[in-house]
Design an enzyme around this catalytic site. Structure first.
Site, PDB file in Angstrom:
ATOM      1  N   THR A  22       0.834  -1.209   0.000  1.00 51.68           N
ATOM      2  CA  THR A  22       0.000   0.000   0.000  1.00 51.68           C
ATOM      3  C   THR A  22       0.866   1.255   0.000  1.00 51.68           C
ATOM      4  OG1 THR A  22      -1.719  -1.137   1.222  1.00 51.68           O
ATOM      5  CG2 THR A  22      -1.792   1.262   1.265  1.00 51.68           C
ATOM      6  N   ARG A  80     -12.879  -8.822  -2.458  1.00 53.86           N
ATOM      7  CA  ARG A  80     -12.756  -8.021  -1.222  1.00 53.86           C
ATOM      8  C   ARG A  80     -12.148  -6.646  -1.526  1.00 53.86           C
ATOM      9  NH1 ARG A  80      -8.286  -5.359   1.495  1.00 53.86           N
ATOM     10  NH2 ARG A  80      -8.688  -5.363   3.720  1.00 53.86           N
ATOM     11  N   VAL A  81     -12.719  -5.637  -0.928  1.00 56.70           N
ATOM     12  CA  VAL A  81     -12.180  -4.279  -1.027  1.00 56.70           C
ATOM     13  C   VAL A  81     -11.928  -3.785   0.391  1.00 56.70           C
ATOM     14  CG1 VAL A  81     -12.723  -1.900  -1.677  1.00 56.70           C
ATOM     15  CG2 VAL A  81     -13.316  -3.768  -3.230  1.00 56.70           C
ATOM     16  N   GLY A  82     -10.789  -3.157   0.619  1.00 55.81           N
ATOM     17  CA  GLY A  82     -10.459  -2.665   1.961  1.00 55.81           C
ATOM     18  C   GLY A  82     -10.715  -1.185   2.113  1.00 55.81           C
ATOM     19  N   ASP A  83      -9.894  -0.547   2.921  1.00 54.25           N
ATOM     20  CA  ASP A  83     -10.049   0.877   3.210  1.00 54.25           C
ATOM     21  C   ASP A  83      -9.458   1.771   2.126  1.00 54.25           C
ATOM     22  OD1 ASP A  83      -7.512  -0.170   3.866  1.00 54.25           O
ATOM     23  OD2 ASP A  83      -7.045   1.591   5.077  1.00 54.25           O
TER      24      ASP A  83
END
Ligand code: ASP
Length: 255
Positions: A116, A144-147
């Site tokens: 990241t 899946r998607v994170g922040d």
């Protein structure tokens, strides 16, 4: 992008968002085969009436705008995935540790142990902006998607106050609107360091003992150029570039 670790199906899926001093924003999520997803996020901001494009729609938009499809799974990332498949245990804490011990080399010979990048900028006119881009948690579920591509979670910019971005276990950041929380605390008068610390403490307050097993880090900068970072665990570093040069800082941590 390139060299990022794939999901549990062996697919590299990318998330990115960008925000400028006017609050204009763009994001792509679950985007495959595009080397620099942040450039697509920027075009979403500049060329569409929307903020977020996802998956196939994001890919279609990228291709329409001249981006090329590329294979982003390097031999090293594929090997790390195949090794992981032997046990298939998803553990957000041990995976980064494993990767810190064994840095992964990408096709250009550069070493990575983290996927990241969050970047905050204060320009010569005193305007703030930011971007955040990632291949997400290694070996996540497909889809899946994170922040990182969520405005307010992985990134938030308010030109009257400051800018903040995050890294670590995205689910924890989403659940406290992390970067937005940092900025709201700064609006109330806290320094970037106090605001990042208090935001980390919210996760500790919510998760209790489990927080010791999680890593989340925030960085923030205010309008005057004061900056800081704070993390749950030790080992979170961030780099600052000014006219005088660049320097890497060790963030303070709760644990
Ligand atoms: N925050 C990213 C995510 O949850 C992962 C990371 O920062 O390593 O997708």
């Amino acid at each position: 992008g390139y060299g990022g670790l794939p999901d549990r199906d062996g697919k590299v899926t990318l998330d990115a968002c960008i925000m400028d001093e006017f609050g204009n924003s763009g994001a792509v999520m679950f985007l495959e085969k595009i080397m620099h997803p942040i450039k697509v996020a920027r075009l979403v901001m500049e060329k569409t009436p929307h903020v977020q494009l996802v998956g196939e729609g994001a890919l279609k938009f990228a291709l329409q705008n001249g981006f090329k499809q590329e294979n982003l799974l390097t031999p090293a990332s594929e090997k790390a995935w195949k090794d992981w498949l032997k046990n298939s245990k998803y553990d957000p804490m041990t995976i980064p540790k494993l990767l810190q011990q064994k840095t992964v080399k990408d096709g250009r010979g550069q070493e990575h142990n983290h996927d990241t990048i969050g970047m905050l900028a204060l320009d010569a006119a005193g305007n703030l902006s930011g971007a955040c881009t990632t291949s997400g948690m290694a070996f996540k579920m497909h889809g899946r998607v994170g922040d990182s591509p969520i405005i307010g979670a992985g990134l938030f910019v308010d030109n009257e106050v400051g800018a903040a971005t995050s890294t670590g276990v995205g689910e924890e950041v989403v659940c406290i609107c992390g970067s937005h929380t940092v900025i709201e605390l700064m609006r109330q008068g806290l320094s970037p360091e106090e605001a990042c610390k208090k935001t980390c403490e919210r996760i500790v307050h919510k998760r209790g003992e489990k927080a010791k097993e999680l890593q989340v880090g925030f960085i923030a900068v205010d309008r005057s150029g004061n900056f800081s970072g704070y993390a749950l665990q030790k080992g979170f570093t961030y780099a600052v570039q000014t006219a005088e040069g660049s320097k890497v800082y060790d963030a303070k941590s709760i644990f």
